[in-house]
Design a protein around this motif. Structure first.
Motif, PDB file in Angstrom:
ATOM      1  N   THR A  34       0.838  -1.191   0.000  1.00  0.00           N
ATOM      2  CA  THR A  34       0.000   0.000   0.000  1.00  0.00           C
ATOM      3  C   THR A  34       0.876   1.245   0.000  1.00  0.00           C
ATOM      4  O   THR A  34       2.077   1.186   0.274  1.00  0.00           O
ATOM      5  N   GLY A 179      -2.021  -1.242   6.155  1.00  0.00           N
ATOM      6  CA  GLY A 179      -2.566  -1.998   5.037  1.00  0.00           C
ATOM      7  C   GLY A 179      -3.469  -3.109   5.508  1.00  0.00           C
ATOM      8  O   GLY A 179      -3.866  -3.160   6.677  1.00  0.00           O
ATOM      9  N   TRP A 470      -5.817  -0.633  -2.320  1.00  0.00           N
ATOM     10  CA  TRP A 470      -6.123  -0.519  -0.884  1.00  0.00           C
ATOM     11  C   TRP A 470      -5.803   0.905  -0.451  1.00  0.00           C
ATOM     12  O   TRP A 470      -4.652   1.253  -0.200  1.00  0.00           O
ATOM     13  N   THR A 477     -12.113  -1.279  -0.547  1.00  0.00           N
ATOM     14  CA  THR A 477     -10.723  -1.709  -0.750  1.00  0.00           C
ATOM     15  C   THR A 477     -10.731  -3.149  -1.240  1.00  0.00           C
ATOM     16  O   THR A 477     -11.593  -3.947  -0.865  1.00  0.00           O
TER      17      THR A 477
END
Length: 499
Positions: A34, A179, A470, A477
């Motif tokens: 991420t 994340g 994400w 997401t």
């Protein structure tokens, strides 16, 4: 083909078995990072540390908490509050031994501990020394040092071990504040990896057929539906009605009221060196961002629990749509852009939507609105037609909710947002597109295309990746992987191409 892969192929639906190539190229899934993991994974700050005999460590901690407050973030819960002299990093050991009675503290079986007091910016040095002076055992030799420490929690055990050597003893609590939760990644990857090679090989096959037919670039997309027995398949309800607020979940980093204290018994190593053992280590951090987004970890866990009740039930995977790039179909091949509405991902998503409309028995409209159809979402290749003619395995779901998308190339920004809006659950792609892709988070360096003079001076690359798979600020997401394989031919395209 290995025995395990044969078993996977035999379990597929008849259409999938008919169109997949005889040789399945094997590959490895690599989770996408991420933007927070790549840009905020190491943020340093200064913290005060002191040392004290084992029996008064709780008194020291209480003084630090009184000055810094009870906010878990200020108390740096990912750092071990109390550490034995032998366990601090070597460079700090050398430094601290030469200050005050440091040599006595580090020699023999010492009953002293080093204690992290808190961030330097959150407490006054004078007030700290004044408070420590009230403790009889250290008032004659008060030691207060300043060390750099990571302000954010580690996202892996490897990172925690590295920080323990570089900065201070660091604890990895099996969560990821930057994340998707690691348990969600590992559990999902174990499922996806069983047949990812099948769908990626099929995406490559359709991409090459489209290029050979002159429809578009060698880019292919495959959308599949994975059915887990016992799991609620009403995607429309789950995506639009169910959900949980971020405040309903524990952060996974906070320390309890008693977890911040150091155990006064020297033989209790875990109590002395650890903090916040009662923290909810397995609760994901920040996965749910608003009321529309279901928590991926909880959904997977519920699915696993539901399957336990029926040992005979088996997971099934069915292809829902397959589409190739068709940007040059019915359009003169000039320049390098083509028809952006005919990208492979958009065509595949539209085919899923048409299946849902067809399932509702809506009357067909044969009226041709314009001479040129921009979306090109009708099947062009025989493989596309075969899959398109099959019914949707879950016709009451919301578009692509929790479906899986396999692509030969990283989708462009436009397609990436369409994938998010369609509520896709997972995406896997092979070829990364550093200049135009929307899923990767890595920074886009200059001169990444490698084309001599094609970009002009200083115009190629630069900027930060979008990491759209994400993003905490988005209302959906999805999990993402890059598929690495040496057993299948590559499908090179122009570095500036929007896939």
């Amino acid at each position: 083909m290995s025995d395990s892969m044969k078993e996977v192929v035999e379990a597929l639906d008849p259409v999938s078995r008919h169109i997949i190539p005889p040789d399945i190229a094997l590959g490895t899934l690599v989770p996408l990072k991420t933007i927070l993991e790549l840009r905020d994974n190491l943020s340093l700050g200064l913290a005060y540390v002191t040392r004290a005999p084992n029996k008064v460590t709780n008194d020291v901690v209480n003084i630090a908490r009184a000055l810094a407050g009870d906010d878990a973030a200020k108390n740096l819960p990912h750092l071990r509050r109390c550490v034995k002299p032998a366990d601090i990093p070597p460079h700090l050991k050398t430094q601290f031994m030469n200050e005050g009675n440091g040599r006595q503290v580090h020699l023999g079986k010492s009953n002293w501990l080093y204690i992290v007091l808190g961030p330097k910016d959150e407490m006054s040095y004078d007030e700290l020394v004044k408070g420590l002076a009230n403790i009889d055992d250290i008032r004659d030799d008060i030691f207060v040092g300043t060390i750099p420490v990571p302000l954010l929690a580690p996202t892996s055990q490897v990172q925690a071990n590295m920080w323990s050597q570089q900065f201070w003893q660091t604890v990895y609590r099996k969560n990821n504040p930057l994340g998707p939760h690691p348990s969600t990644i590992s559990r999902t990857e174990a499922v996806v990896s069983r047949d990812a090679s099948v769908w990626m090989t099929l995406a490559h096959q359709i991409a090459k057929k489209s290029q050979k037919a002159g429809y578009g670039e060698p880019i292919g997309a495959v959308i599949v539906k994975r059915t887990i027995p016992g799991k609620n398949e009403s995607g429309k309800q789950t995506a639009l009605k169910e959900g949980a607020r971020e405040s309903d979940f524990s952060n996974g980093e906070g320390a309890g009221a008693d977890g911040d204290n150091c155990n006064s018994r020297p033989e209790a190593d875990e109590g002395v060196n650890g903090i916040a053992h009662g923290a909810a280590a397995e609760v994901p951090d920040g996965i749910v961002q608003d009321v529309k987004q279901p928590d991926a970890s909880n959904l997977e866990a519920q699915a696993q629990d539901s399957t336990k009740s029926d040992p005979e039930a088996k997971e099934t995977t069915q292809i829902v749509a397959i589409a190739a790039d068709a940007r040059w179909h019915q359009q003169e091949k000039t320049g390098r852009i083509g028809n952006p509405m005919a990208h492979a991902a958009l065509r595949a998503i539209s085919m899923v939507a048409q299946k849902l409309v067809r399932a509702e028995d809506r009357p067909k409209s044969e009226q041709k609105m314009v001479d040129f159809e921009a979306f090109q979402d009708k099947p062009l290749l025989s493989d596309e037609q075969l899959v398109f003619d099959e019914d949707h395995p879950c016709p009451d779901g919301y578009l692509c909710h929790e479906l899986e998308l396999y692509m030969t190339h990283e989708p462009c920004t436009m397609c990436a947002m369409a994938i998010l809006h369609s509520r896709m659950g997972r995406i896997v792609f092979r070829h990364r597109m550093p200049l135009t892709g929307g899923m990767s988070s890595e920074d886009r360096g200059y001169d990444m295309c490698g084309a001599s003079g094609a970009c002009g001076e200083g115009l190629c690359g630069g900027g930060q990746g979008l990491g759209l798979h994400w993003r905490k600020e988005l209302n959906w997401t999805l999990l993402g992987w890059e598929w690495e394989s040496d057993s299948i031919e590559s499908l090179p395209v122009d570095a500036h191409l929007h896939a």
